[in-house]
Structures are given as C-alpha cells and as structure tokens.
Write an enzyme that holds these catalytic residues in place. Structure first.
Site, PDB file in Angstrom:
ATOM      1  N   GLU A 193      60.476  30.743  39.465  1.00 55.91           N
ATOM      2  CA  GLU A 193      61.293  31.071  38.291  1.00 55.91           C
ATOM      3  C   GLU A 193      62.686  31.432  38.772  1.00 55.91           C
ATOM      4  O   GLU A 193      62.859  32.344  39.587  1.00 55.91           O
ATOM      5  CB  GLU A 193      60.668  32.226  37.490  1.00 55.91           C
ATOM      6  CG  GLU A 193      59.357  31.823  36.824  1.00 55.91           C
ATOM      7  CD  GLU A 193      58.832  32.844  35.820  1.00 55.91           C
ATOM      8  OE1 GLU A 193      59.201  34.034  35.926  1.00 55.91           O
ATOM      9  OE2 GLU A 193      58.052  32.436  34.941  1.00 55.91           O
ATOM     10  N   GLU A 195      65.933  33.223  38.481  1.00 60.04           N
ATOM     11  CA  GLU A 195      66.394  34.424  37.783  1.00 60.04           C
ATOM     12  C   GLU A 195      67.561  35.040  38.532  1.00 60.04           C
ATOM     13  O   GLU A 195      67.826  34.712  39.686  1.00 60.04           O
ATOM     14  CB  GLU A 195      65.259  35.480  37.697  1.00 60.04           C
ATOM     15  CG  GLU A 195      63.979  34.948  37.066  1.00 60.04           C
ATOM     16  CD  GLU A 195      62.964  36.045  36.766  1.00 60.04           C
ATOM     17  OE1 GLU A 195      63.359  37.227  36.636  1.00 60.04           O
ATOM     18  OE2 GLU A 195      61.773  35.710  36.669  1.00 60.04           O
ATOM     19  N   ARG A 229      50.640  29.945  37.902  1.00 60.63           N
ATOM     20  CA  ARG A 229      50.409  29.751  36.457  1.00 60.63           C
ATOM     21  C   ARG A 229      48.942  29.781  36.074  1.00 60.63           C
ATOM     22  O   ARG A 229      48.591  30.188  34.955  1.00 60.63           O
ATOM     23  CB  ARG A 229      51.023  28.420  36.013  1.00 60.63           C
ATOM     24  CG  ARG A 229      52.497  28.288  36.269  1.00 60.63           C
ATOM     25  CD  ARG A 229      53.293  29.338  35.539  1.00 60.63           C
ATOM     26  NE  ARG A 229      54.719  29.204  35.802  1.00 60.63           N
ATOM     27  CZ  ARG A 229      55.623  30.125  35.480  1.00 60.63           C
ATOM     28  NH1 ARG A 229      55.242  31.255  34.891  1.00 60.63           N
ATOM     29  NH2 ARG A 229      56.886  29.940  35.756  1.00 60.63           N
ATOM     30  N   GLN A 232      47.889  33.297  36.049  1.00 62.90           N
ATOM     31  CA  GLN A 232      48.547  33.926  34.896  1.00 62.90           C
ATOM     32  C   GLN A 232      47.834  33.568  33.588  1.00 62.90           C
ATOM     33  O   GLN A 232      47.620  34.429  32.733  1.00 62.90           O
ATOM     34  CB  GLN A 232      49.997  33.448  34.847  1.00 62.90           C
ATOM     35  CG  GLN A 232      50.872  34.115  33.804  1.00 62.90           C
ATOM     36  CD  GLN A 232      52.321  33.623  33.893  1.00 62.90           C
ATOM     37  OE1 GLN A 232      52.672  32.812  34.731  1.00 62.90           O
ATOM     38  NE2 GLN A 232      53.164  34.131  33.016  1.00 62.90           N
TER      39      GLN A 232
HETATM   40 CA    CA Z   1      59.812  36.128  35.726  1.00 63.10          CA
END
Ligand code: CA
Length: 407
Positions: A193, A195, A229, A232
């Site tokens: 991700e 960020e 994922r 998750q």
């Molecule tokens: Ca995140």
C-alpha cells in the site's frame, strides 16, 4: 521559491532530491560502524555531530541512539532554529566543512527515528471506494462513517523497518473457498500500500484542534503498508486488520520536515458532507507530492498525496479526541493513496481488481507480489527548478519459510 545554492556542488542540480531547500534527517553508518545522525545534501550526507559547534542544540541531542527523537522532543522553535543553522552552514559562500561529509553511496541507512507507536488510517477516497466496491458492491462502497471521520486502526510500531529491509512472505490463516473453513498456508495475496507517514513531534494528552495538530507534526516519510489480503479477508470483521498488517511496514530513510514541504501545501478536496466543526479544514493542509510505485524498477502506478480526503493534521486531531495520549515519534500512516484512474492505484489489490484483471508488467502478469519482487515507492515535491525528495522506500519479498508448525 527557487533552488537555494549550496557549497556542496551535487546539491545544485534541478534533479537532485536533496537540494539545500530540503535538508531531510536520517541515520547512517559506514559499514558496520556506529550509527550517526545525518542530513542529506546532494549526493552526500552531512554528519551533524561533526558540526555541532555551529548548531543551536545540545551536542548530545545529535548523538541520540534512538535517532532523531531527541531533536523532535524539543520545541518547534528549536526545530526551526536547527534547520536555519543547517541551511546557513551548507549555503554557498559559507565555510566549507567538507570533512563532515560522507558520500551517500558509501553509507548504510538505518531507521531515522524510533517509532513510539504506529497508527494506520484509511483516508484515501479513491482507495476506499475501490476496495469497498470490490468487497461490498458500489452501492455500499464507503461505510457510513467514512465521510465524517478518518477511520484507522492501531498498528504495531515493531513492524516498521527502513527501506532496503527484506520482507518475508507470511504464513497465516486464510479465507477458504467459503466463509466457514480456513486454510493454513503462506499468503498467496501479498500486497503493498502506497502511503505517506506523518511523524508526531510533540506529546499531547488532550484533544487537539486541526491547527494544533498540524503544529505538532514534525515531518513526513514514504510508507509501504505490506498487506496480506487473504489473511485480511478472513480476520478483518469486526475489529479490523490484525495479522494481515503485522509482517512489515517499510518507511523511506529520510524524514522530510514539514518546513521543507511548506511551499507545496494544497487544499483538501471538496467535502461531500460537512465535517463536524473540530475537524473542518482551516487552511491548506495537504501537500502536492507526486508519488509512484515501481515493480523491479518499472513504474506501475503514479498518484499524488493531494488525492487524500483527510490531511495528517485532521487524522491527528481525530486521534486525540478521546484523550488518547500521543507521543513523540508516533507514526501515522495516511492510508493508501490512489487516484481516479487505474494507473493511479496504490495497491495491487486495486491494480489487478482483486486478481480478476492481472497487471501486465515487464516482470510478467501480476495480481499480487511474487517472491523475489522488489517494490519501491518514490516521491518528490516539484518546485521551481528543484525537488524535495524522500529517498526510495523499497523492499524485496523473500519466500515464506517452511511451515513453522510442521514436525
Ligand atoms: Ca494501510
């Protein structure tokens, strides 16, 4: 603002990420030597303890084993005075202290500060809409709270590593073909991700308004929230991510100060719903920072920090509303920064639309990250003839170990 010239020649090029305008803070060593606090200037690092006589702080602050924490623990006035003194010391025409320089090519970078606590938000609207659409359908993409608060979860400071650290594919309990029978296996949907991380430079234990929160932010880094994922998908309801996000979080090696980013402040997007008064925008609190993702050196996504719905100041303000104590060295992840188009997506989950539309890359088709892949995040604000860069934020995925519980 234009390029400020330095007596370090390599800092005077339009394409260096580290001109005199930037002066980001890092920690380096030469080989296995001791860690030193440094400032990036062109292709060099200024060893700050070697010019302590020119700086307006106690020399001991420049030899803190934690990194830049002791400097952050000072006041914003001291932050500004230190930065001004560093700028004067490195400016064209100043006495050249070349003996305090180390070539970046010879240095090993370490964590620039000790992370006190780590919180990760979910505050990019394109990302939240994409993920919500995949998981819940377009009608229910954004949860009802999303347009009112920057939602987040308390992560693990222990997971944060500096760029260049290998990342091991995790084992985990994965969602099976239906919702009742999990499997135990290495994650097959390991992801990244893109960020930004905001670093809290002042402690607090009472609610902060947005302006106070902004004043307490010391600087920013690039941040890759590695995400499994399939772990998750099984674990996230109702308490949010846990083991899916605990393997590693990579940050770039240089803390770019808020002051260096001032010329790049920009407004948040139009508000679809009015925020409660204490979270309303009081001025431009996002930054115009072009960002990109590379897979094995190939650019696969481009976006910009200004795509965020909530600024780091709004995230920090919300974080304090309960009376939550904030500590110097707290790290706040922005949430994945995607843009409106496919090529602007900051995760493989979105780029491959959950694996349904694998991305064609020079390394072959990719739905998620493969063993041996090196993923890099890159970012630099673009001024008039100069850049404010962060240094790369990269990591290489190592294959899962053999089953840790097999006999
Ligand atoms: Ca995140």
């Amino acid at each position: 603002m234009t390029l400020k010239r330095s007596w370090v020649a390599s800092a005077n090029h339009a394409d260096t990420p580290f001109p005199l305008n930037n002066l980001p803070y890092g920690v380096f060593s030469l080989g296995s030597g001791p860690c030193r606090l440094g400032v990036a200037i062109g292709d060099q690092i200024l060893d700050v303890a070697k010019i302590a006589d020119l700086l307006p702080v106690e020399p001991s602050l420049l030899e803190d084993a934690r990194g830049w924490n002791a400097v952050m623990e000072q006041t914003p006035q001291v932050w500004a005075a230190l930065r001004a003194a560093l700028s004067n010391t490195l400016a064209e025409g100043a006495d050249e202290r070349a003996g305090a320089l180390v070539p970046q090519a010879e240095a090993v970078m370490h964590m620039p500060f000790t992370v006190s606590e780590f919180t990760d938000f979910y505050a990019g609207q394109h990302h939240a809409t994409n993920v919500g659409t995949m998981f819940r359908g377009a009608e229910n993409a954004l949860p009802p709270n999303w347009l009112h608060i920057p939602i987040g979860y308390n992560g693990r400071a222990s997971s944060v590593v500096v760029s260049g650290t290998d990342v091991r594919r995790p084992w985990g309990q994965l969602k099976g073909p239906d919702d009742t029978a999990p499997r135990w296996a290495p994650s097959a949907r390991f992801d990244i991700e893109l960020e930004m991380g905001a670093i809290v430079g002042r402690a607090s234990n009472t609610p902060l308004n947005v302006d106070q929160a902004d004043a307490n932010i010391f600087g920013y880094v690039l941040l890759n929230d590695w995400s499994a994922r399939d772990i998750q998908a099984w674990e996230y309801q109702p308490l949010g991510p846990f083991q899916a996000k605990a393997t590693a979080t990579t940050i770039s090696p240089w803390i770019v100060t808020k002051e260096a980013l001032e010329p790049f402040r920009c407004a948040s997007p139009m508000r679809e719903k009015d925020l409660l008064p204490h979270l309303r925008d009081t001025g431009p609190m996002l930054y115009d920072i072009p960002l990109s993702v590379t897979l094995n050196g190939e650019t696969i996504a481009k976006t910009n920090y200004r795509e965020m719905y909530y600024s780091a100041a709004q995230q920090l303000a919300h974080h304090t509303t309960s009376g939550c104590p904030m500590r110097v060295g707290d790290l706040l992840g922005s949430g994945t920064i995607s843009g409106p188009e496919r090529e602007n997506r900051g995760s493989f989950l979105e780029l491959s639309w959950g694996g349904k539309e694998p991305l064609e890359t020079a390394s072959g088709p990719r739905s998620f990250v493969e063993d041996g892949d090196t993923v890099g995040l890159h970012g630099a604000a673009e001024g008039d003839g100069y850049l404010i860069g962060f240094g790369d934020c990269s990591g290489t995925v190592q294959p899962a170990l053999k089953d840790p519980f097999s006999t």
